[in-house]
Scaffold this motif. Structure first.
Motif, PDB file in Angstrom:
ATOM      1  N   THR A 285       0.832  -1.205   0.000  1.00 19.54           N
ATOM      2  CA  THR A 285       0.000   0.000   0.000  1.00 19.54           C
ATOM      3  C   THR A 285       0.865   1.253   0.000  1.00 19.54           C
ATOM      4  N   LYS A 286       1.939   1.209   0.768  1.00 18.73           N
ATOM      5  CA  LYS A 286       2.859   2.349   0.812  1.00 18.73           C
ATOM      6  C   LYS A 286       3.526   2.565  -0.554  1.00 18.73           C
ATOM      7  N   LYS A 287       3.919   1.456  -1.196  1.00 18.65           N
ATOM      8  CA  LYS A 287       4.533   1.563  -2.534  1.00 18.65           C
ATOM      9  C   LYS A 287       3.532   2.099  -3.551  1.00 18.65           C
ATOM     10  N   ALA A 288       2.280   1.642  -3.453  1.00 11.97           N
ATOM     11  CA  ALA A 288       1.255   2.106  -4.397  1.00 11.97           C
ATOM     12  C   ALA A 288       1.074   3.607  -4.300  1.00 11.97           C
ATOM     13  N   ALA A 289       1.051   4.124  -3.086  1.00 10.44           N
ATOM     14  CA  ALA A 289       0.909   5.569  -2.893  1.00 10.44           C
ATOM     15  C   ALA A 289       2.115   6.312  -3.458  1.00 10.44           C
ATOM     16  N   ALA A 290       3.303   5.767  -3.244  1.00 10.92           N
ATOM     17  CA  ALA A 290       4.518   6.420  -3.733  1.00 10.92           C
ATOM     18  C   ALA A 290       4.561   6.430  -5.259  1.00 10.92           C
ATOM     19  N   ILE A 291       4.142   5.325  -5.887  1.00  5.83           N
ATOM     20  CA  ILE A 291       4.141   5.263  -7.355  1.00  5.83           C
ATOM     21  C   ILE A 291       3.159   6.281  -7.926  1.00  5.83           C
ATOM     22  N   GLY A 292       1.966   6.363  -7.351  1.00 11.52           N
ATOM     23  CA  GLY A 292       0.988   7.337  -7.817  1.00 11.52           C
ATOM     24  C   GLY A 292       1.492   8.757  -7.684  1.00 11.52           C
ATOM     25  N   ALA A 293       2.101   9.062  -6.546  1.00  9.34           N
ATOM     26  CA  ALA A 293       2.629  10.406  -6.319  1.00  9.34           C
ATOM     27  C   ALA A 293       3.750  10.744  -7.299  1.00  9.34           C
ATOM     28  N   GLU A 294       4.614   9.773  -7.573  1.00  8.75           N
ATOM     29  CA  GLU A 294       5.707   9.993  -8.515  1.00  8.75           C
ATOM     30  C   GLU A 294       5.165  10.365  -9.892  1.00  8.75           C
ATOM     31  N   HIS A 295       4.132   9.657 -10.337  1.00  6.34           N
ATOM     32  CA  HIS A 295       3.580   9.904 -11.671  1.00  6.34           C
ATOM     33  C   HIS A 295       2.901  11.268 -11.754  1.00  6.34           C
ATOM     34  N   ILE A 296       2.114  11.625 -10.762  1.00  4.25           N
ATOM     35  CA  ILE A 296       1.403  12.899 -10.863  1.00  4.25           C
ATOM     36  C   ILE A 296       2.361  14.067 -10.694  1.00  4.25           C
ATOM     37  N   LEU A 297       3.318  13.949  -9.789  1.00  2.00           N
ATOM     38  CA  LEU A 297       4.251  15.064  -9.586  1.00  2.00           C
ATOM     39  C   LEU A 297       5.156  15.238 -10.804  1.00  2.00           C
ATOM     40  N   LEU A 298       5.515  14.144 -11.444  1.00  2.00           N
ATOM     41  CA  LEU A 298       6.298  14.256 -12.678  1.00  2.00           C
ATOM     42  C   LEU A 298       5.470  14.948 -13.754  1.00  2.00           C
ATOM     43  N   GLY A 299       4.197  14.609 -13.843  1.00  4.76           N
ATOM     44  CA  GLY A 299       3.328  15.267 -14.808  1.00  4.76           C
ATOM     45  C   GLY A 299       3.176  16.742 -14.531  1.00  4.76           C
ATOM     46  N   LEU A 300       2.951  17.106 -13.273  1.00  2.00           N
ATOM     47  CA  LEU A 300       2.797  18.515 -12.906  1.00  2.00           C
ATOM     48  C   LEU A 300       4.102  19.289 -13.134  1.00  2.00           C
ATOM     49  N   GLU A 301       5.209  18.629 -12.858  1.00  4.01           N
ATOM     50  CA  GLU A 301       6.517  19.255 -13.074  1.00  4.01           C
ATOM     51  C   GLU A 301       6.717  19.606 -14.554  1.00  4.01           C
ATOM     52  N   HIS A 302       6.439  18.656 -15.433  1.00  2.47           N
ATOM     53  CA  HIS A 302       6.613  18.893 -16.867  1.00  2.47           C
ATOM     54  C   HIS A 302       5.628  19.938 -17.377  1.00  2.47           C
ATOM     55  N   SER A 303       4.382  19.883 -16.895  1.00  2.00           N
ATOM     56  CA  SER A 303       3.374  20.847 -17.348  1.00  2.00           C
ATOM     57  C   SER A 303       3.736  22.264 -16.930  1.00  2.00           C
ATOM     58  N   THR A 304       4.166  22.421 -15.692  1.00  3.73           N
ATOM     59  CA  THR A 304       4.507  23.753 -15.199  1.00  3.73           C
ATOM     60  C   THR A 304       5.687  24.328 -15.965  1.00  3.73           C
ATOM     61  N   GLU A 305       6.682  23.489 -16.194  1.00  6.98           N
ATOM     62  CA  GLU A 305       7.861  23.932 -16.946  1.00  6.98           C
ATOM     63  C   GLU A 305       7.468  24.302 -18.381  1.00  6.98           C
ATOM     64  N   ARG A 306       6.621  23.479 -19.003  1.00  8.05           N
ATOM     65  CA  ARG A 306       6.213  23.748 -20.386  1.00  8.05           C
ATOM     66  C   ARG A 306       5.424  25.053 -20.482  1.00  8.05           C
ATOM     67  N   ILE A 307       4.488  25.263 -19.576  1.00  8.41           N
ATOM     68  CA  ILE A 307       3.682  26.489 -19.608  1.00  8.41           C
ATOM     69  C   ILE A 307       4.566  27.703 -19.338  1.00  8.41           C
ATOM     70  N   ALA A 308       5.524  27.550 -18.425  1.00 10.26           N
ATOM     71  CA  ALA A 308       6.439  28.659 -18.128  1.00 10.26           C
ATOM     72  C   ALA A 308       7.222  29.060 -19.374  1.00 10.26           C
ATOM     73  N   ARG A 309       7.700  28.070 -20.125  1.00 16.45           N
ATOM     74  CA  ARG A 309       8.496  28.381 -21.320  1.00 16.45           C
ATOM     75  C   ARG A 309       7.701  29.192 -22.337  1.00 16.45           C
ATOM     76  N   GLY A 310       6.398  28.956 -22.401  1.00 19.17           N
ATOM     77  CA  GLY A 310       5.583  29.676 -23.370  1.00 19.17           C
ATOM     78  C   GLY A 310       5.030  30.995 -22.864  1.00 19.17           C
ATOM     79  N   LEU A 311       5.256  31.320 -21.608  1.00 18.42           N
ATOM     80  CA  LEU A 311       4.663  32.530 -21.022  1.00 18.42           C
ATOM     81  C   LEU A 311       5.645  33.709 -21.166  1.00 18.42           C
ATOM     82  N   THR A 312       5.965  34.023 -22.391  1.00 17.94           N
ATOM     83  CA  THR A 312       6.990  35.038 -22.669  1.00 17.94           C
ATOM     84  C   THR A 312       6.372  36.431 -22.780  1.00 17.94           C
TER      85      THR A 312
END
Length: 886
Positions: A285-312
């Protein structure tokens, strides 16, 4: 003769002629490519043997000829076990390709409709539901209900996906290639390249072992679910919100604050459901929570960086407000390493500067950098909204409420946990552990594990927030004590000084008797101090889960549906009187015998106040990938279900359902009694369980490496109580009987006897219409000729006759009530899909029957490994052909 002409695996029957032209072309293309692969990569003569069996089953199906059917049976019997193995694999691959073509056609239709909005007539969308609701309750009330709406699918690891992940991945690659082929110029280089790559991929699919060598572990199951999130849901869910906002706000959408609030919440049992699964531990159960968090935080990280690059946007054209300036100073002070880089990359672009620093903090959150990480999603949302407000104030509304708004929606929907991890355990396990604790003896390993789960929940909540894991489901709840025990165990787990996890304890009422007792149990438990305290904290929100599987296995599908409706009505009435905001959690399976079928029609048939803008259900196995595997289909599914959730509380819908239930109450009572009597005459007959195991591949299904969870509760099946609902349904579907979805309905309808009354009920009573339509689909996938041969494997002619008599009686009544000359006459698209597959499923069923006969008559010491493999191959193929398992 050209290769394409020689290797056409698609029949030219009536059903094929009804296919949309472009889908027919896709099926022919994929079938012809498979034929080439069989000639190139199969053993000598394989293609010809496949063709002989295919032609025979098509003739038998098209002309309903017993002689032709017997000829097909003789062909299947003539194959060696090695040849039968290859033929079964060929038909299974064919089904994967046909399913792919059908799914792609759905995507094609959705895309074409999106491209012609002026011609769009989508009556089952959220936007259309909002318009209708507004007409009844006014715009303001409709908007409040829209903004409070919740659709909460919960993914489970129940073992009903018969395909290997390697097979699913190959099919997904083929889908991409089919899309490229669709867009290529006819006869051009791109078309030839796409076809070449498709042949290569189909050859890979043919050479890939179709069966898993080992059962997946719970962690494997968690990672499989992550693929759906990564490839579909992360972007599909905010796109659904955007579409609804576009429809409601028109040209202004995207340039000002949205009126839509996130209405999807994801849940998961994968890695948390330990009821009957000893492999799901606290560590898992602990691993399942960690895997889910890793995936969503990686997604949010990439999205935020991508939007920042275009906000010129320069400070001159889009000046920041004081809050953004202060935010940059605060973030830079906490992140000296990132401050210089962000300042250099966003010189004179303050909003980009702020988002780059925010992206750094999201990265730190994923990497668990305590000095820089966000404490929780709310702090991230606060920073994003600061940037958004500043952009809007500077006149950059399109930038404020465009891509940045989609990021806000993603954080609001998924948090830092992705899906709310739910724990489930059986009430008997809790009682046993409490008895151990009270005895004062040393605790067993099981008891220690149960207590560790509560400590794990507390750790997950501390790391990812309370939403990450707070729901605890009690299977087979039969008393208020069963629910109170959870809080008692939590206190024992953390001790006198430990912090208790935040828990919403959810009862799961599964059997017929438990459903009837549910209102009384709920009235008692809400007086319990821990429950009362939690109700006060949540503004009196409460969840109750209803199980479709065991209630159907307990009293039959007809009585179970009626009992579930009555239980929902009584619980909803109690909640309304008690001032409780109720969410009913529907434990629906993919198959019709487990409450499956179209979710939107089922929602609109619910009792008054049992939905009230909130709908939660389980999604499992093949249903997850069918509904959420493709972005376009996922968006359409979410839109349809959410529309039904919103519309279910319309006064006209509630009045219709209530009046119909009252008007047809005598019909319901007659059907309930007659269906239960008929069902019990079968399942309570002496020796039924052993007979069931003989005439279906129930025992052999347990050998399939479908999931980590055992298929039964004990070592053998002495009664239905020992058997889980999934193999109960799966086995009947493999035998082409589908008994779990319809048995007893024919007797129930005949007991009523009045055809005009029943037709009137079918038109006016949504519950009966849903039941009959679902049974029509179940019966259409059944085959009396195949069923008879499975039933003959046993030595109980009385039970076989009972099953076949009820099947024919049910078919007769369903056709008469629904109208037309045959099953599904009122659902031509579905009828076409079933007709297109049935002859090919028949071929696999004949091979499976041959394997079953060999296994049933084998002598001690005889090597049956080849027959066992053939049986399992055919099980996988039939599941692909029928498109449902358990």
């Amino acid at each position: 003769m050209t290769p394409t002409e020689a290797i056409d695996l698609v029949g030219r029957g009536e059903a094929e002629q009804e296919l949309p032209e472009r889908m027919r072309a896709d099926v022919r293309l994929l079938g012809s490519l498979l034929g080439r692969v069989l000639r190139e990569s199969g053993s000598p003569g394989l293609y010809d043997d496949v063709e002989r069996l295919r032609q025979a089953t098509i003739a038998a199906y098209t002309f309903e000829s017993e002689e032709a059917f017997e000829r097909a049976e003789q062909i299947a019997e003539s194959f060696s076990v090695q040849r039968a193995d290859e033929v079964a694999r060929a038909f299974t691959v064919y089904f994967h390709l046909v399913n792919l073509a059908e799914e792609y056609q759905r995507v094609r239709v959705l895309r074409e409709r999106d491209g012609r909005p002026e011609k769009e007539d989508v009556t089952d969308s959220v936007a259309a539901a909002f318009v209708r609701l507004s007409e009844e309750v006014g715009d303001d009330t409709a908007l409040r209900r829209l903004q409070a709406m919740r659709f909460h699918p919960v993914f489970t690891a129940h073992p009903t996906e018969a395909r290997r992940r390697a097979v699913s991945s190959s099919i997904r690659r083929l889908a991409t290639l089919l899309g490229e082929h669709d867009l290529a110029l006819r006869g051009g280089a791109d078309e030839r390249r796409a076809e070449r790559r498709m042949i290569e991929e189909i050859d890979t699919l043919w050479r890939t072992a179709p069966l898993r060598a080992e059962k997946p572990t719970p962690v494997d199951e968690v990672r499989a679910i992550m693929a759906v999130f990564d490839e579909t849901l992360y972007t599909a869910v905010p796109h659904v919100y955007r579409r609804v906002d576009d429809a409601l706000q028109g040209p202004a959408a995207g340039g000002r604050a949205p009126v839509v609030k996130p209405f999807v919440r994801l849940g998961t049992w994968v890695g948390g459901d330990r009821d009957g699964n000893p492999f799901v531990t606290a560590s898992i159960t602990k691993k399942a929570a960690a895997i889910g968090a890793e995936h969503i935080l990686l997604g949010l990280e990439h999205s935020t960086e991508r939007i920042a690059r275009g906000l010129t946007l320069s400070a001159e054209t889009t000046p920041p407000d004081d809050a953004v300036r202060a935010l940059i100073v605060r973030l830079a002070a906490a992140d000296e390493d990132g401050a210089a880089d962000a300042a250099k990359r966003a010189s004179g672009e303050p909003h980009k500067h702020a988002l780059l620093l925010i992206a750094r903090r999201v990265t730190a959150t994923r990497k668990r950098d305590a000095d820089l990480a966000y404490l929780d999603p709310e702090h991230l949302l606060a920073d994003l909204r600061t940037v958004q407000t500043s952009l809007a104030a500077a006149g950059a509304g399109r930038q404020a409420y465009g891509h940045l708004q989609q990021l806000v929606w993603q954080v609001e929907t998924f948090g830092f946990h992705l899906a709310e991890l739910e724990v489930r355990q059986h009430s008997a396990v809790h009682a046993k552990v409490l008895a151990e604790i009270e005895s004062g003896e040393a605790l067993s390993a099981q008891a220690e594990e149960v207590l560790e789960v509560f400590r794990t929940i507390a750790q997950i909540q501390k790391r990812y927030g309370p939403r990450a894991a707070g729901r605890y489901i009690v299977s087979f709840t039969q008393s208020a004590t069963d629910l109170a025990n959870v809080h008692t165990l939590a206190r024992h787990a953390v001790g006198a000084t430990g912090a208790l996890p935040v828990l919403d304890v959810i009862p799961l009422f599964e059997t017929f008797a438990d459903l009837q007792a549910a209102p009384g149990i709920m009235a008692e438990i809400v007086e319990h101090p821990a429950f009362a305290a939690r109700l006060a904290e949540t503004d009196r929100r409460l969840e109750v889960m209803l199980g479709y599987s065991d209630s159907s296995k307990d009293v039959g599908p007809v009585a179970a549906n009626l009992a579930l409706y009555e239980a929902q009505a009584l619980i909803a009435a109690w909640a309304k009187e008690s001032g409780i905001e109720l969410t009913l959690f529907h434990g629906r399976g993919g198959a019709l015998g487990r409450g499956g079928g179209p979710a939107n029609s089922a929602i609109l048939a619910q009792p008054p106040h049992s939905v009230d803008g909130r709908f939660k259900l389980t999604e499992q196995g093949e249903v997850i990938f069918a509904r959420y595997g493709d972005p376009a289909i996922a968006m359409r599914h979410i839109d349809q279900v959410a529309a039904a959730v919103l519309l279910a509380s319309a006064p006209s819908i509630e009045r219709r359902n209530s009046e119909a239930a009252d008007r047809f109450a005598p019909v319901a009572a007659t059907m309930d009694a007659a269906s239960r009597e008929r069902f019990f005459s079968l399942v309570k007959a002496p020796g039924f369980a052993a007979w069931f195991a003989t005439v279906t591949p129930m025992e052999e299904i347990g050998l399939l490496a479908l999931g980590s969870r055992p298929a039964r509760r004990g070592l053998s099946v002495e009664s239905l109580e020992d058997l889980r609902a999934i193999p109960w349904v799966f086995a009947w579907s493999q035998a082409r009987i589908n008994l779990a979805g319809w048995f007893g309905l024919g007797s129930a309808l005949q007991a009523v006897g009045d055809l005009e009354l029943l037709r009137s009920a079918y038109e006016q009573w949504p519950l009966l219409r849903t039941v009959i339509d679902n049974v029509g689909m179940s019966l259409a996938k059944a085959d009396p000729r195949i069923a008879t041969r499975y039933l003959s494997l046993g030595d109980r002619d009385d039970l076989a006759t009972l099953v076949m008599d009820e099947l024919m009686l049910t078919r007769e009544w369903v056709v008469k009530i629904a109208g037309g000359e045959e099953l599904l006459a009122n659902k031509p698209v579905l009828q076409r899909a079933v007709k297109m597959r049935d002859p090919y499923v028949d071929a696999l069923s004949l091979l499976q029957l041959r394997a079953l006969r060999a296994l049933r008559t084998a002598e001690d010491g005889q090597d049956v490994s080849g027959w066992q493999r053939l049986l399992l191959l055919s099980v996988s193929g039939v599941a692909a052909g029928l498109q449902n398992t358990g």
